[in-house]
Write a protein that holds these residues in place. Structure first.
Motif, mmCIF file in Angstrom:
data_model
loop_
_atom_site.group_PDB
_atom_site.id
_atom_site.type_symbol
_atom_site.label_atom_id
_atom_site.label_comp_id
_atom_site.label_asym_id
_atom_site.label_seq_id
_atom_site.Cartn_x
_atom_site.Cartn_y
_atom_site.Cartn_z
ATOM 1 N N PRO A 49 21.986 -8.280 15.762
ATOM 2 C CA PRO A 49 20.801 -7.432 15.505
ATOM 3 C C PRO A 49 19.942 -7.220 16.752
ATOM 4 O O PRO A 49 19.306 -6.172 16.900
ATOM 5 C CB PRO A 49 20.039 -8.186 14.405
ATOM 6 C CG PRO A 49 20.618 -9.555 14.364
ATOM 7 C CD PRO A 49 22.008 -9.455 14.880
ATOM 8 N N GLN A 50 19.924 -8.202 17.659
ATOM 9 C CA GLN A 50 19.184 -8.036 18.912
ATOM 10 C C GLN A 50 19.838 -6.968 19.802
ATOM 11 O O GLN A 50 19.156 -6.187 20.462
ATOM 12 C CB GLN A 50 19.118 -9.370 19.659
ATOM 13 C CG GLN A 50 18.316 -10.454 18.959
ATOM 14 C CD GLN A 50 16.835 -10.142 18.899
ATOM 15 O OE1 GLN A 50 16.292 -9.496 19.803
ATOM 16 N NE2 GLN A 50 16.172 -10.569 17.839
ATOM 17 N N LEU A 51 21.165 -6.959 19.806
ATOM 18 C CA LEU A 51 21.887 -5.933 20.569
ATOM 19 C C LEU A 51 21.650 -4.544 19.990
ATOM 20 O O LEU A 51 21.600 -3.554 20.728
ATOM 21 C CB LEU A 51 23.392 -6.248 20.594
ATOM 22 C CG LEU A 51 23.807 -7.450 21.438
ATOM 23 C CD1 LEU A 51 25.258 -7.831 21.155
ATOM 24 C CD2 LEU A 51 23.614 -7.163 22.927
ATOM 25 N N ARG A 52 21.495 -4.462 18.682
ATOM 26 C CA ARG A 52 21.184 -3.170 18.041
ATOM 27 C C ARG A 52 19.834 -2.642 18.538
ATOM 28 O O ARG A 52 19.680 -1.454 18.818
ATOM 29 C CB ARG A 52 21.180 -3.292 16.515
ATOM 30 C CG ARG A 52 22.548 -3.465 15.894
ATOM 31 C CD ARG A 52 22.496 -3.429 14.371
ATOM 32 N NE ARG A 52 22.259 -2.080 13.872
ATOM 33 C CZ ARG A 52 23.202 -1.162 13.683
ATOM 34 N NH1 ARG A 52 24.452 -1.436 13.977
ATOM 35 N NH2 ARG A 52 22.901 0.026 13.227
ATOM 36 N N GLN A 53 18.861 -3.531 18.653
ATOM 37 C CA GLN A 53 17.551 -3.103 19.142
ATOM 38 C C GLN A 53 17.636 -2.684 20.606
ATOM 39 O O GLN A 53 17.029 -1.702 21.033
ATOM 40 C CB GLN A 53 16.534 -4.238 18.990
ATOM 41 C CG GLN A 53 15.107 -3.861 19.372
ATOM 42 C CD GLN A 53 14.544 -2.735 18.512
ATOM 43 O OE1 GLN A 53 14.467 -2.860 17.299
ATOM 44 N NE2 GLN A 53 14.163 -1.622 19.124
ATOM 45 N N TYR A 54 18.430 -3.416 21.372
ATOM 46 C CA TYR A 54 18.620 -3.107 22.795
ATOM 47 C C TYR A 54 19.215 -1.705 22.982
ATOM 48 O O TYR A 54 18.700 -0.895 23.765
ATOM 49 C CB TYR A 54 19.533 -4.172 23.412
ATOM 50 C CG TYR A 54 20.091 -3.822 24.766
ATOM 51 C CD1 TYR A 54 19.316 -3.931 25.927
ATOM 52 C CD2 TYR A 54 21.418 -3.389 24.902
ATOM 53 C CE1 TYR A 54 19.841 -3.620 27.173
ATOM 54 C CE2 TYR A 54 21.944 -3.068 26.152
ATOM 55 C CZ TYR A 54 21.151 -3.184 27.287
ATOM 56 O OH TYR A 54 21.670 -2.864 28.509
ATOM 57 N N THR A 55 20.306 -1.413 22.286
ATOM 58 C CA THR A 55 20.955 -0.105 22.461
ATOM 59 C C THR A 55 20.080 1.028 21.924
ATOM 60 O O THR A 55 20.094 2.136 22.462
ATOM 61 C CB THR A 55 22.335 -0.057 21.786
ATOM 62 O OG1 THR A 55 22.208 -0.333 20.390
ATOM 63 C CG2 THR A 55 23.291 -1.056 22.412
ATOM 64 N N LEU A 56 19.306 0.759 20.865
ATOM 65 C CA LEU A 56 18.403 1.790 20.342
ATOM 66 C C LEU A 56 17.296 2.071 21.350
ATOM 67 O O LEU A 56 16.917 3.231 21.559
ATOM 68 C CB LEU A 56 17.817 1.368 18.995
ATOM 69 C CG LEU A 56 16.919 2.408 18.311
ATOM 70 C CD1 LEU A 56 17.695 3.692 18.009
ATOM 71 C CD2 LEU A 56 16.322 1.847 17.011
#
Length: 462
Positions: free
Chosen positions: A153-160
């Motif tokens: 989920p942290q990577l999702r925020q990063y790419t967004l």
């Protein structure tokens, strides 16, 4: 005697209609084999073992032919707009919108693609490097404070954050409502399109409307301020259609939502796969670190530094081979045609499979092994057969942002390897959930820490 052209065409159609359908099962009425397709990661493997590289099924309410392998990819990609046209499951088509690049076809698709490609030219990509580095460092420092974290989920925020900043000029870091809406919209993409408020699809429809409202506010604000940005939104705002008219607000909204999805969902999957595979292969991780140590970089990363990272290139290619972020792609059959002696009826769906292509033992030696060296000059396994390596699809619908994705992955990986280390938390479930994009079932729990501490880390900060 020469046979008239129309008579010859009619004979050709008659001949194709007499060919057998591929083997397989259409499953239950209406839903077909959709539930098995969504839940069983070995869906294609089981049917390939039973029927071969081409078989019929029924997915998302449509009779479908699955075609596996490099030769099938070549045929489908080369017949785009002749025998085949893009087709998404109904849920995806509705939630992306009819005016998004992913769902557009024919000349309108070609003109919009040409327009948007300007945002992914080499000069534009080079200009993204500082912001990608800065956002990467910001997230790394945050993750370091957690010590142990659930990374996916942290990577999702990063790419967004990167997609919002570089594609539409929006800082999404502090807009938690936008992020929540986006995540719930994504969750409804590959579902049965049941328009009830408590279903995933119903919730996603509501979120789509709220997201489009927010995107419209961004567009109007940019128009009022005077558009001087050379991001994707800026290019769309400055563009004219074939009649010299500006694009409508409705199309702009769909195009922006589509770009944010494309720059977010698949990249998150690719980055989580990179982190997982490196953690599981310490010798390759150590070799990747050694390459970074050999590249002298006293300040910010430059395109010249990135060009020196040849082993990292091989690693990233192997990540995309072994766990491709996109499993395949749907097409609709425009007219009845033939492949390998089987009939592909007009109106049926066709699905090509990226992951099965990448596991072909006649092309890739020990395909289940993580071996970046297979992409080295001496082996170059992906060059042995056209369309045997297709993580970004192919033909006229090849992923428009593939160079953006490769750049983001490379910057993330280089900076991560230079300054940080991570270990998998024992006892978690690392089996992959495949829909909508591959991710570990327990969302990748890791212990995350800096290697050198603040003083050493500052040497590679931009």
């Amino acid at each position: 005697m020469k046979i008239p052209k129309k008579q010859s065409q009619n004979q050709d159609i008659l001949t194709k209609n007499q060919l057998p359908l591929p083997p397989g099962s259409l499953g239950f009425p209406l839903i077909g084999e959709t539930i098995s397709f969504l839940r069983d990661p070995d869906f294609a493997t089981k049917r390939q073992q039973k029927y071969g590289n081409i078989f019929k099924t029924n997915l998302f309410g449509s009779p479908t032919i699955m075609m596996l392998g490099a030769e099938a990819n070549r045929y489908l990609f080369s017949e785009e707009n002749q025998n085949f046209a893009i087709k998404w499951p109904e849920s995806v088509a509705i939630l992306l919108g009819s005016a998004s690049l992913s769902t557009q076809t024919g000349s309108i698709h070609q003109t919009r693609r040409k327009l948007l490609s300007q945002a992914f030219q080499p000069r534009a990509l080079a200009s993204y490097l500082p912001a990608m580095s800065e956002i990467s460092y910001r997230h790394f420092k945050k993750w370091e404070t957690f010590n142990q974290l659930t990374w996916y989920p942290q990577l999702r925020q990063y790419t967004l954050d990167i997609a919002c900043k570089l594609l539409v000029g929006k800082d999404a870091t502090n807009d938690t409502h936008f992020t929540e809406l986006f995540e719930e919209w994504c969750a409804g993409l590959f579902t049965l399109p049941i328009r009830l408020p408590w279903t995933k699809f119903g919730k996603a429809l509501k979120c789509r409307e709220k997201l489009l409202t927010k995107i419209e506010e961004m567009i109007l604000q940019r128009q009022q301020q005077g558009n001087s940005h050379q991001d994707a939104l800026g290019l769309l705002l400055d563009s004219k259609d074939e009649d010299g008219k500006s694009l409508s607000i409705e199309e702009l909204k769909d195009q922006i939502l589509n770009l944010l999805f494309a720059g977010h969902e698949t990249l998150t999957s690719a980055l989580s796969s990179l982190c997982l595979l490196l953690a599981q292969n310490p010798e390759i991780l150590a070799a990747a670190r050694r390459e970074q140590q050999q590249i002298i970089c006293a300040g910010a990363l430059t395109p010249e530094h990135l060009q020196q990272m040849t082993y990292l290139d091989q690693i990233l290619k192997e990540v995309l081979r072994i766990i491709p972020p996109v499993g395949g792609g749907f097409r609709s059959t425009i007219q009845t045609c033939e492949f390998n002696g089987y009939r592909i009826p007009q109106g049926w769906s066709v699905l090509y499979q990226i992951s099965k292509t990448h596991q072909d033992q006649s092309i890739y030696k020990n395909p289940k092994n993580f071996e970046p060296q297979r992409f080295g000059i001496d082996r170059a396994e992906d060059k042995s057969k056209p369309f045997s390596y297709v993580p970004f699809g192919g033909g006229i619908r090849e992923c428009l942002g593939k160079e953006f994705a490769k750049l983001e992955m490379k910057i993330f990986a280089a900076l991560l390897l230079r300054g940080y280390e991570w270990e998998l938390v024992p006892g978690q479930n690392l089996d992959l959930v495949m829909i909508p994009t591959p991710r570990p079932r327990d969302a990748l729990k890791v212990v995350f820490r800096s290697i050198h501490g603040v003083n050493e880390q500052s040497k590679v900060r931009p």
